[in-house]
Design an enzyme around this catalytic site. Structure first.
Site, PDB file in Angstrom:
ATOM      1  N   ASP A   1      -9.465  38.546  40.092  1.00 26.87           N
ATOM      2  CA  ASP A   1     -10.168  37.282  40.279  1.00 26.87           C
ATOM      3  C   ASP A   1     -10.457  37.071  41.765  1.00 26.87           C
ATOM      4  O   ASP A   1      -9.592  37.279  42.612  1.00 26.87           O
ATOM      5  CB  ASP A   1      -9.289  36.132  39.748  1.00 26.87           C
ATOM      6  CG  ASP A   1      -9.735  34.776  40.239  1.00 26.87           C
ATOM      7  OD1 ASP A   1     -10.664  34.222  39.640  1.00 26.87           O
ATOM      8  OD2 ASP A   1      -9.169  34.278  41.236  1.00 26.87           O
TER       9      ASP A   1
ATOM     10  N   ASP B   1     -16.746  35.925  38.792  1.00 30.59           N
ATOM     11  CA  ASP B   1     -15.687  36.256  39.756  1.00 30.59           C
ATOM     12  C   ASP B   1     -14.428  36.822  39.111  1.00 30.59           C
ATOM     13  O   ASP B   1     -13.408  36.990  39.780  1.00 30.59           O
ATOM     14  CB  ASP B   1     -15.325  35.022  40.583  1.00 30.59           C
ATOM     15  CG  ASP B   1     -14.771  33.888  39.738  1.00 30.59           C
ATOM     16  OD1 ASP B   1     -15.004  33.889  38.513  1.00 30.59           O
ATOM     17  OD2 ASP B   1     -14.125  32.985  40.296  1.00 30.59           O
ATOM     18  N   GLU B   2     -14.472  37.145  37.820  1.00 33.23           N
ATOM     19  CA  GLU B   2     -13.312  37.720  37.140  1.00 33.23           C
ATOM     20  C   GLU B   2     -13.736  38.931  36.318  1.00 33.23           C
ATOM     21  O   GLU B   2     -14.743  38.874  35.608  1.00 33.23           O
ATOM     22  CB  GLU B   2     -12.661  36.694  36.199  1.00 33.23           C
ATOM     23  CG  GLU B   2     -11.987  35.531  36.882  1.00 33.23           C
ATOM     24  CD  GLU B   2     -11.370  34.592  35.868  1.00 33.23           C
ATOM     25  OE1 GLU B   2     -10.133  34.544  35.760  1.00 33.23           O
ATOM     26  OE2 GLU B   2     -12.128  33.918  35.157  1.00 33.23           O
TER      27      GLU B   2
END
Length: 417
Positions: free
Chosen positions: A9, A104-105
């Site tokens: 993340d 973002d992960e």
């Protein structure tokens, strides 16, 4: 062989990208939002800003009141997407099994990479270093034998540790994960957490230690017989059970096609104000459906409204006689649903969904209109928009002041590119 899965993340992703692009802001509190709109929301805040009380999703004006020296930077979605893709390339230098979960992960299955790059923790540190040097984004990495444990390791532990790495396995799940409050379990939001609390279930371990049959019985008493599937899902999650593999690339099966807007409530007071935006949402939903090759049979409308003292929201669906992705058919159903349930107060949110999807390879003809001609016409308009931009052809209603077609055409995902 036991799988080794990571969930990586990016910390304060949008804000981290902006701080890397603006080195003069390195030691300043930075947030991403529209600085020209005090009523707009904060999309991301850096750790310095968070330490000053700034939170994601609060109003820009409220954040600036808490933190007067807050630097608010306008979002650049195209840049964030480009950085996310660069990070994916870094992950793919360690394993070919990389599954994006959000911008973002991303999940990584590094089971076969350990012989080449070292232990899972060593791989995580290498990833952190390479991503940070390449993008300025600091990564937090959760490690586990399943995707669900990797996700909960990231959210509950790695994000709270200076080193940003944490392993959650069958060896420490009982001592580390189970004592946590039940709302810290993946996919347990406030409403479900409330159900659990009223059932006397306060920790993740309270679910994990129950016999599955007993847990189903308790949930049935609270939520009805249809809750059995939910009960099994939550019970398996609490125990870290998740057989799903890391699948390279994005998921292919689309379940729903939707579009919606958060609105300035004082602008959308009458149906004449609302209808231009409603038409634009319908057009975009139908365009996406044609792009993906799906027709839908179930139309959904959701809205939130307020007059400043009273608030009301609703979500309703209706089934059509046949699947469609034609604007006049979807739009007629949307307007009918909306007018049946709208209380007449100014809108703060409007959302449209198309579900009950099926492939558009076959469709039902009509005795009273040439559907094949209408579909060809719609796809021709789509092709023109794809080549020349979304505003190359617009409805006359999009020239009205409450329409948003021109503004949205310059944005990505509702944010400035």
């Amino acid at each position: 062989m036991r799988r080794v899965i990571m969930l990586a993340d990016g910390q304060s992703f949008y804000a981290s990208v902006e701080k890397a692009a603006h080195p003069e802001c390195r030691d300043k509190p930075v947030a991403v939002g529209d600085p020209s709109r005090k009523s707009g929301i904060i999309l991301a805040a850096c750790p310095i800003a968070k330490a000053r009380g700034v939170t994601t999703a609060e109003r820009v004006g409220e954040a600036q009141a808490k933190c007067p020296d807050l630097v608010v930077i306008r979002p650049r979605m195209a840049t964030y997407i480009a950085v996310s893709l660069l990070i994916t390339e870094i992950y793919e230098s360690f394993t070919d099994q990389v599954e994006p979960y959000s911008i973002d992960e991303q999940f990584l299955d590094v089971t076969g990479s350990i012989a080449l790059f070292g232990t899972a923790e060593e791989i995580a540190r290498q990833i952190q270093t390479r991503v940070h040097l390449s993008t300025g984004v600091w990564s937090r990495v959760g490690i586990g034998p399943t995707k669900i444990l990797a996700k909960m390791a990231t959210d509950n532990f790695a994000k709270k540790r200076l080193e940003g790495i944490y392993t959650l396995s069958n060896d420490n799940i009982e001592s580390d994960l189970w004592p946590l409050p039940v709302y810290r379990m993946f996919m347990v939001a406030s409403r479900m957490s409330g159900h659990f609390m009223r059932m006397g279930i306060r920790t993740i371990g309270d679910i994990a230690r129950l016999d599955l049959g007993e847990f189903k019985q308790r949930l049935r008493y609270r939520m009805g017989r249809q809750s059995d599937i939910q009960a099994e899902y939550y019970w398996q999650t609490a125990r870290g059970i998740d057989p799903s593999p890391v699948v390279a690339g994005m998921r292919s099966q689309i379940k729903v096609i939707n579009n919606g807007r958060a609105l300035k409530w004082n602008l959308y007071k009458t149906i004449e104000d609302i209808e231009p935006l409603m038409i634009e949402l319908v057009i975009e939903v139908c365009r996406r459906a044609r792009k993906y090759g799906y027709m839908g049979r179930v139309i959904g409308v959701g809205a939130a409204e307020t007059d400043g003292s009273r608030s009301f929201d609703f979500g309703r669906q209706m089934s059509l006689m046949r699947p469609t992705y034609l604007e006049h058919e979807v739009g007629s159903a949307v307007k009918k649903l909306f007018l049946e349930h709208w209380q007449g107060m100014p809108l703060t949110q409007l959302h449209i969904t198309l579900t009950g999807l099926s492939g558009d390879e076959t469709y039902q003809l009509d005795l009273f209109e040439d559907r094949e001609k209408l579909i060809r016409c719609a796809k021709t308009i789509d092709a023109i928009k794809e080549r020349f931009g979304l505003t190359a052809i617009i409805r006359a209603s999009s020239l009205q002041k409450t329409a948003q077609a021109f503004e949205r055409a310059a944005q990505i995902g509702g944010h400035w590119a």
